[in-house]
Scaffold this motif. Sequence first.
Motif, PDB file in Angstrom:
ATOM      1  N   ASP A   9       0.819  -1.214   0.000  1.00 37.45           N
ATOM      2  CA  ASP A   9       0.000   0.000   0.000  1.00 37.45           C
ATOM      3  C   ASP A   9       0.853   1.264   0.000  1.00 37.45           C
ATOM      4  O   ASP A   9       0.569   2.213  -0.736  1.00 37.45           O
ATOM      5  CB  ASP A   9      -0.933   0.011   1.208  1.00 37.45           C
ATOM      6  CG  ASP A   9      -1.999  -1.063   1.125  1.00 37.45           C
ATOM      7  OD1 ASP A   9      -2.334  -1.477  -0.010  1.00 37.45           O
ATOM      8  OD2 ASP A   9      -2.496  -1.480   2.184  1.00 37.45           O
ATOM      9  N   VAL A  10       1.906   1.273   0.796  1.00 41.08           N
ATOM     10  CA  VAL A  10       2.788   2.441   0.848  1.00 41.08           C
ATOM     11  C   VAL A  10       3.518   2.594  -0.481  1.00 41.08           C
ATOM     12  O   VAL A  10       3.673   3.702  -0.998  1.00 41.08           O
ATOM     13  CB  VAL A  10       3.789   2.325   2.014  1.00 41.08           C
ATOM     14  CG1 VAL A  10       4.809   3.443   1.969  1.00 41.08           C
ATOM     15  CG2 VAL A  10       3.052   2.311   3.337  1.00 41.08           C
ATOM     16  N   PHE A  11       3.957   1.473  -1.066  1.00 39.89           N
ATOM     17  CA  PHE A  11       4.644   1.515  -2.360  1.00 39.89           C
ATOM     18  C   PHE A  11       3.732   2.109  -3.430  1.00 39.89           C
ATOM     19  O   PHE A  11       4.144   2.988  -4.184  1.00 39.89           O
ATOM     20  CB  PHE A  11       5.094   0.106  -2.760  1.00 39.89           C
ATOM     21  CG  PHE A  11       5.871   0.071  -4.035  1.00 39.89           C
ATOM     22  CD1 PHE A  11       7.227   0.316  -4.036  1.00 39.89           C
ATOM     23  CD2 PHE A  11       5.241  -0.203  -5.237  1.00 39.89           C
ATOM     24  CE1 PHE A  11       7.959   0.291  -5.216  1.00 39.89           C
ATOM     25  CE2 PHE A  11       5.951  -0.228  -6.420  1.00 39.89           C
ATOM     26  CZ  PHE A  11       7.313   0.024  -6.408  1.00 39.89           C
ATOM     27  N   ARG A  12       2.494   1.639  -3.489  1.00 38.61           N
ATOM     28  CA  ARG A  12       1.545   2.165  -4.488  1.00 38.61           C
ATOM     29  C   ARG A  12       1.282   3.650  -4.255  1.00 38.61           C
ATOM     30  O   ARG A  12       1.182   4.433  -5.199  1.00 38.61           O
ATOM     31  CB  ARG A  12       0.238   1.390  -4.432  1.00 38.61           C
ATOM     32  CG  ARG A  12       0.333   0.032  -5.043  1.00 38.61           C
ATOM     33  CD  ARG A  12      -1.010  -0.659  -5.068  1.00 38.61           C
ATOM     34  NE  ARG A  12      -0.871  -1.988  -5.624  1.00 38.61           N
ATOM     35  CZ  ARG A  12      -1.499  -3.054  -5.182  1.00 38.61           C
ATOM     36  NH1 ARG A  12      -2.341  -2.952  -4.177  1.00 38.61           N
ATOM     37  NH2 ARG A  12      -1.307  -4.227  -5.727  1.00 38.61           N
ATOM     38  N   LYS A  13       1.157   4.043  -2.991  1.00 41.56           N
ATOM     39  CA  LYS A  13       0.902   5.436  -2.664  1.00 41.56           C
ATOM     40  C   LYS A  13       2.082   6.315  -3.082  1.00 41.56           C
ATOM     41  O   LYS A  13       1.896   7.405  -3.614  1.00 41.56           O
ATOM     42  CB  LYS A  13       0.644   5.556  -1.158  1.00 41.56           C
ATOM     43  CG  LYS A  13       0.246   6.925  -0.693  1.00 41.56           C
ATOM     44  CD  LYS A  13      -0.047   6.884   0.806  1.00 41.56           C
ATOM     45  CE  LYS A  13      -0.395   8.243   1.347  1.00 41.56           C
ATOM     46  NZ  LYS A  13      -0.628   8.212   2.793  1.00 41.56           N
ATOM     47  N   ALA A  14       3.287   5.844  -2.847  1.00 42.39           N
ATOM     48  CA  ALA A  14       4.481   6.633  -3.149  1.00 42.39           C
ATOM     49  C   ALA A  14       4.799   6.683  -4.635  1.00 42.39           C
ATOM     50  O   ALA A  14       5.268   7.706  -5.134  1.00 42.39           O
ATOM     51  CB  ALA A  14       5.679   6.073  -2.387  1.00 42.39           C
ATOM     52  N   TYR A  15       4.553   5.592  -5.356  1.00 42.87           N
ATOM     53  CA  TYR A  15       4.970   5.532  -6.755  1.00 42.87           C
ATOM     54  C   TYR A  15       3.822   5.606  -7.750  1.00 42.87           C
ATOM     55  O   TYR A  15       4.049   5.599  -8.937  1.00 42.87           O
ATOM     56  CB  TYR A  15       5.790   4.259  -7.000  1.00 42.87           C
ATOM     57  CG  TYR A  15       7.112   4.303  -6.275  1.00 42.87           C
ATOM     58  CD1 TYR A  15       8.151   5.092  -6.744  1.00 42.87           C
ATOM     59  CD2 TYR A  15       7.310   3.590  -5.099  1.00 42.87           C
ATOM     60  CE1 TYR A  15       9.355   5.154  -6.069  1.00 42.87           C
ATOM     61  CE2 TYR A  15       8.517   3.648  -4.420  1.00 42.87           C
ATOM     62  CZ  TYR A  15       9.527   4.429  -4.918  1.00 42.87           C
ATOM     63  OH  TYR A  15      10.722   4.495  -4.243  1.00 42.87           O
ATOM     64  N   GLY A  16       2.599   5.702  -7.260  1.00 45.29           N
ATOM     65  CA  GLY A  16       1.465   5.857  -8.159  1.00 45.29           C
ATOM     66  C   GLY A  16       1.376   7.295  -8.651  1.00 45.29           C
ATOM     67  O   GLY A  16       1.872   8.229  -8.025  1.00 45.29           O
ATOM     68  N   PHE A  17       0.723   7.502  -9.780  1.00 44.10           N
ATOM     69  CA  PHE A  17       0.595   8.845 -10.333  1.00 44.10           C
ATOM     70  C   PHE A  17      -0.435   9.632  -9.540  1.00 44.10           C
ATOM     71  O   PHE A  17      -1.561   9.205  -9.353  1.00 44.10           O
ATOM     72  CB  PHE A  17       0.197   8.803 -11.812  1.00 44.10           C
ATOM     73  CG  PHE A  17       0.034  10.169 -12.402  1.00 44.10           C
ATOM     74  CD1 PHE A  17       1.144  10.928 -12.719  1.00 44.10           C
ATOM     75  CD2 PHE A  17      -1.215  10.704 -12.600  1.00 44.10           C
ATOM     76  CE1 PHE A  17       1.011  12.196 -13.251  1.00 44.10           C
ATOM     77  CE2 PHE A  17      -1.361  11.976 -13.127  1.00 44.10           C
ATOM     78  CZ  PHE A  17      -0.248  12.723 -13.462  1.00 44.10           C
ATOM     79  N   ASP A  18      -0.039  10.783  -9.046  1.00 44.37           N
ATOM     80  CA  ASP A  18      -0.931  11.662  -8.305  1.00 44.37           C
ATOM     81  C   ASP A  18      -0.384  13.077  -8.428  1.00 44.37           C
ATOM     82  O   ASP A  18       0.618  13.421  -7.809  1.00 44.37           O
ATOM     83  CB  ASP A  18      -0.997  11.237  -6.839  1.00 44.37           C
ATOM     84  CG  ASP A  18      -1.951  12.098  -6.027  1.00 44.37           C
ATOM     85  OD1 ASP A  18      -2.552  13.046  -6.583  1.00 44.37           O
ATOM     86  OD2 ASP A  18      -2.103  11.824  -4.832  1.00 44.37           O
ATOM     87  N   PHE A  21      -0.048  15.749  -5.142  1.00 47.95           N
ATOM     88  CA  PHE A  21       0.964  15.581  -4.097  1.00 47.95           C
ATOM     89  C   PHE A  21       0.366  15.077  -2.785  1.00 47.95           C
ATOM     90  O   PHE A  21       0.924  15.292  -1.723  1.00 47.95           O
ATOM     91  CB  PHE A  21       1.772  16.863  -3.865  1.00 47.95           C
ATOM     92  CG  PHE A  21       2.603  17.245  -5.047  1.00 47.95           C
ATOM     93  CD1 PHE A  21       3.798  16.608  -5.294  1.00 47.95           C
ATOM     94  CD2 PHE A  21       2.174  18.225  -5.917  1.00 47.95           C
ATOM     95  CE1 PHE A  21       4.576  16.948  -6.394  1.00 47.95           C
ATOM     96  CE2 PHE A  21       2.937  18.571  -7.014  1.00 47.95           C
ATOM     97  CZ  PHE A  21       4.138  17.928  -7.254  1.00 47.95           C
ATOM     98  N   ALA A  22      -0.771  14.406  -2.852  1.00 53.46           N
ATOM     99  CA  ALA A  22      -1.401  13.847  -1.658  1.00 53.46           C
ATOM    100  C   ALA A  22      -0.570  12.713  -1.069  1.00 53.46           C
ATOM    101  O   ALA A  22      -0.740  12.356   0.091  1.00 53.46           O
ATOM    102  CB  ALA A  22      -2.809  13.339  -1.997  1.00 53.46           C
ATOM    103  N   PHE A  23       0.337  12.163  -1.852  1.00 55.53           N
ATOM    104  CA  PHE A  23       1.168  11.056  -1.383  1.00 55.53           C
ATOM    105  C   PHE A  23       2.250  11.519  -0.412  1.00 55.53           C
ATOM    106  O   PHE A  23       2.846  10.713   0.288  1.00 55.53           O
ATOM    107  CB  PHE A  23       1.821  10.317  -2.560  1.00 55.53           C
ATOM    108  CG  PHE A  23       2.694  11.192  -3.409  1.00 55.53           C
ATOM    109  CD1 PHE A  23       4.027  11.374  -3.116  1.00 55.53           C
ATOM    110  CD2 PHE A  23       2.159  11.831  -4.510  1.00 55.53           C
ATOM    111  CE1 PHE A  23       4.828  12.184  -3.888  1.00 55.53           C
ATOM    112  CE2 PHE A  23       2.959  12.648  -5.294  1.00 55.53           C
ATOM    113  CZ  PHE A  23       4.294  12.826  -4.978  1.00 55.53           C
TER     114      PHE A  23
END
Length: 72
Positions: A9-18, A21-23
Motif C-alpha cells: 500500500d505504501v509503495f503504491r501510494k508513493a509511486y502511483g501517479f498523483d 501531491f497527496a502522497f
Amino acid sequence: MRPPTLGVDVFRKAYGFDDTFAFLDSDIDSGVTDKLNYLSDFMLENGYISKAIDVDSFVDKSYYEKLKTSEQ
C-alpha cells in the motif's frame, strides 16, 4: 535484524501517479525512526560510520508538532 519494509500500500501510494501531491506525508512516526535506526546499524556494522547515530536526538519533530497544532 530484518530491514523494515514499506508494504504494497505504501509503495503504491508513493509511486502511483498523483498530481495533487497527496502522497507526501510529513508525519515522523515510529516507522520513520525505525528505518533511520536500521540505517545507522547497517552503516556501523559495515564500517561506514565509527559510532551509532542517536536518531532520537537527530530527528527534530518540533516544527512538525507546531504545524500540526496550528492546523487544528
